[in-house]
Design an enzyme around this catalytic site. Structure first.
Site, PDB file in Angstrom:
ATOM      1  N   ASP A   1       0.839  -1.500  -0.085  1.00 57.66           N
ATOM      2  CA  ASP A   1      -0.132  -0.059  -0.088  1.00 57.66           C
ATOM      3  C   ASP A   1       1.068   1.003   0.114  1.00 57.66           C
ATOM      4  OD1 ASP A   1       0.252   0.694   2.942  1.00 57.66           O
ATOM      5  OD2 ASP A   1      -0.240  -1.860   3.126  1.00 57.66           O
TER       6      ASP A   1
ATOM      7  N   GLU B   1      23.474 -22.013 -18.771  1.00 58.53           N
ATOM      8  CA  GLU B   1      22.413 -20.980 -17.761  1.00 58.53           C
ATOM      9  C   GLU B   1      23.152 -19.295 -17.463  1.00 58.53           C
ATOM     10  OE1 GLU B   1      17.787 -23.214 -16.634  1.00 58.53           O
ATOM     11  OE2 GLU B   1      19.634 -22.875 -15.792  1.00 58.53           O
TER      12      GLU B   1
END
Ligand code: GLA
Length: 730
Positions: free
Chosen positions: A536, A616
């Site tokens: 928030d 990777e």
């Protein structure tokens, strides 16, 4: 001054660059709301009000036989319970005699340069680029016991108007505020849609759009936190509004506790909006001379659609709400240990991961839950914030020094507000937890909540945190909170003040965060509550970023981050690449797609580096380089939603455009691979129509990309994604 006051007509017009908000003190001293919308020629909008004799809509006593004047029908600025307005109202006061009948009348007003602040509460602040003006209108109840000061902050350049309310008892007797909301807006005319963001743990801020219908539609939280279930941001729009067109209003509550947001259509087809602290766990005892401050609501208006509304909040919250070093400084790319090793680690394991991470270009190593007290599982340890050196096999300083020697920063996890019953702190201070006498408390994740309304409790926890932070070099702190609050009762407060505990708790939380950031101004704070359970605008005042969700599945994250983007900037959204199959959903997505999604946020990794395959490593290195290269564009650029992932199941796209429109980054994630090539096209936004842009060496005018669109590359593997860099041809 962005505030015009017409003395003859008693009209206040608050003006931002593109919007206007108007109120009028009428002949009885009632503060009416007359207009909120596009800015136009200054005019008295009270001509829009209809006065009619409505059955069962009573009349204030001063109106005498003027039966056409009723508060039950009039648009008001701050409607109160017991005034003859039978709709949902903003304020409910219990008088010393036990009654609730109340009416407010205008007393005075004051114009101030600059933006008001609220004691102990987060607020949007003014800056040189975005100065503010303040208007305070004072109303008094007709029984002359208290004042209601209505605060308005006008941030002209941001197109933002903030609201707050202070109720001040100037009588000699005690009053009780049973409800004191922060904001009301009455729309007399028009139909609207309400857009809210619902969810649950691991599925936060799912977008929902419904028409406002007769009756009351409300969202809220009584969980002691703003919650996963509903978010304290919502939009009200015209039924026709889209991403790019139409009238939109935003309401954002700068508060991290219980909230209520309500939209209702009354018997005369008028729409009322209310926002404030949820009254369920609230009853504030106002002693003579005392004042109560309601948290701030930030309102915005645009007639350019939901995308433009989001951009108002993105900018305002980035530049006029977030504070501290990391408001502007680049946030480091991090590796978090949670989904990597959970609580199963020792110092050696962490160092090994940090070494791998450093090679890949990761800049910050975060040791998550499990480093303190007795904590190998989530059943014990919370409250004992001292380093478990036996488990680590070293001191915190040694660990941090080794990590710094690798050229990385070091960060750490805390859950300061909670306590396990199996902890030394609980054994010593069982009354420090929120518990009702003679009732067994509700547990959540095997833990109780500390009474943060108490200063002594907060001080003790802060002291423990400071000891840890002072014992080693620590540049980042993740502040977590992993349950909903229940059993709201503070051992130190008398019965008449127990209704204040939930609010005092949040004030206590803010007080502690303020003290922590004052003492460690360079510390990067990340908010968290089981992922996004306290995402928030209140938290953003203290923590410039918040972990968005415990669900790290790239495909689920599309909807979560899509919903979050309506009211919050990308720079606030904590987002990481985790391993596959995903721990929450079991889904397998390409590493590149996980990075594409995490780059629409603060970007980091949360996987065990030992699992990373040789091939990777260069991919991750490249991703990090790319993120750093695009950092400014992503964090400070204009963000555009191109599709709604809930509605369009083929592919999902979004775009970042630099403020000068010279470059952009288009991101697309394939949701469905379709055989027998069907080409899809994404219409870009926010570019300059006349400029020529280069994409992979091909030239396109901005107008072609925006009107014709860009052909989405054809995906050949499931969930394949594309990051397409667009630069102006120089
Ligand atoms: C919460 C957080 C996670 C992690 C765990 C640790 O669920 O959201 O990221 O920190 O707590 O217990």
């Amino acid at each position: 001054m962005a505030i015009l006051f017409n003395e003859t007509k008693s009209i206040f017009s608050l003006q931002t660059n593109h919007s206007m908000y108007q109120m009028k003190v009428d002949k009885y001293g009632v503060l009416l709301h007359t207009y909120y919308g596009a800015k136009g020629v200054p005019f008295d909008y009270s001509y829009l009000i209809t006065y009619a004799d409505h059955g069962f809509s009573g009349n204030p006593y001063e109106a005498g036989d003027e039966r056409t004047y009723s508060l039950d029908a009039l648009p008001q600025e701050y409607p109160v319970y017991g005034s003859g307005d039978y709709r949902s109202t903003a304020l409910k006061v219990r008088y010393p005699d036990g009654s609730h009948a109340c009416e407010l009348r205008y007393v005075r007003h004051e114009l101030q340069e600059g933006k008001y602040a609220l004691p102990g509460l987060p607020t949007v602040y003014a800056t040189e680029e975005a100065p503010a003006d303040t208007l305070v209108i004072t109303l008094e109840d007709t029984r002359k016991l208290f004042y209601v000061h209505l605060y308005y902050g006008i941030l002209e350049n941001l197109d933002l108007i903030t609201r707050s309310v202070c109720v001040e008892n100037h009588d000699a007797k005690v009053l009780y505020l049973e409800q004191a909301l922060s904001c009301c807006v009455d729309f007399q005319h028009g139909d609207f849609h309400l857009h809210t963001f619902y969810g649950r743990h691991m599925k936060e801020r799912t977008y929902q759009r419904v028409p406002v219908c007769h009756g009351v539609q409300s969202i809220g939280s009584n969980r002691g936190a703003s919650s996963h279930q509903q978010n304290p941001f919502f939009m009200l729009t015209s039924p026709q509004a889209t991403e790019d067109t139409g009238v939109c209003y935003g309401f954002s509550f700068l508060y991290s506790g219980d909230f209520l947001a309500l939209g209702s259509k009354d018997q005369f087809d008028q729409t009322r909006i209310l926002m404030g602290i949820h009254p369920d766990n609230f009853c504030y005892c106002l002693e003579p001379g005392d004042a109560f401050y309601a948290p701030e609501t930030a309102m915005a208006y645009t007639d350019q659609g939901m995308g433009a509304l989001s951009q108002i909040y993105h900018k305002a919250y980035r530049t006029n709400l977030c504070r501290g070093k990391y408001k502007t400084a680049r946030r480091p790319v991090l590796l978090n240990s949670w989904e990597s090793v959970y609580m199963d680690f020792d110092g050696k394991k962490l160092i090994k991961m940090a070494k791998d991470a450093a090679k890949m270009g990761i800049e910050l190593f975060v040791m998550d839950d499990g480093w303190f007290g007795k904590r190998d599982m989530d059943v014990s340890g919370l409250g004992d914030w001292h380093v478990n050196e036996n488990k680590l096999g070293c001191t915190l300083k040694e660990l941090s020094d080794e990590i710094h020697a690798l050229g990385m920063q070091f960060g750490i996890w805390f859950e300061p507000e909670c306590i396990n019953e199996d902890s030394d702190l609980y054994r010593k201070h069982p009354d420090w937890a929120l518990k009702v006498p003679d009732k067994a408390p509700v547990r959540g994740r095997y833990q109780l909540v500390l009474d943060f309304s108490r200063e002594d409790v907060r001080e003790h926890i802060l002291e423990q945190i400071c000891q840890v932070l002072d014992s080693a070099k620590i540049e980042y702190l993740k502040w977590d909170f992993n349950r909903s609050i229940s059993d709201i009762y503070s051992a130190l407060l008398p019965p008449k003040r127990q209704g204040e505990v939930a609010h005092r708790y949040i004030l206590g939380l803010y007080d502690m965060l303020e003290k922590l950031s004052a003492r460690y101004p360079d510390l990067l704070l990340e908010g968290c509550s089981g992922g996004g359970g306290r995402f928030d605008a209140g938290m953003l005042y203290y923590t410039p970023q918040i972990w968005c969700s415990d669900n790290t599945d790239a495909i689920d994250r599309l909807s979560i981050q899509y919903g979050t983007s309506f009211g919050y900037p990308i720079s606030a959204i904590g987002s990481h690449v985790s391993h596959c199959p995903n721990d929450q959903t079991g889904r397998i997505t390409p590493l590149e797609t996980r990075a594409t999604v995490a780059m629409a946020g603060t970007f980091g990794y949360e996987l065990d580096t030992n699992e990373i395959k040789e091939e990777e490593i260069p991919v991750i290195q490249k991703q990090i380089e790319e993120f750093k290269k695009y950092y400014d564009l992503i964090q400070n650029g204009h963000y555009y939603r191109l599709t709604n992932p809930e509605e369009y199941p083929i592919c999902h796209g979004w775009e970042f455009v630099s403020p000068d429109k010279s470059e952009a980054l288009l991101c697309i994630v394939t949701l469905q691979v379709q055989p027998n090539i069907v080409k899809r096209c994404m219409r870009l936004k926010g570019l300059c129509p006349d400029k020529i842009y280069l994409i992979n060496g091909e030239e396109y005018p901005g107008s072609a990309l925006m009107n014709g669109g860009y052909l989405v590359p054809y995906a050949t593997t499931e969930y394949e994604s594309f990051r397409i860099y667009i630069a102006e041809k120089k």
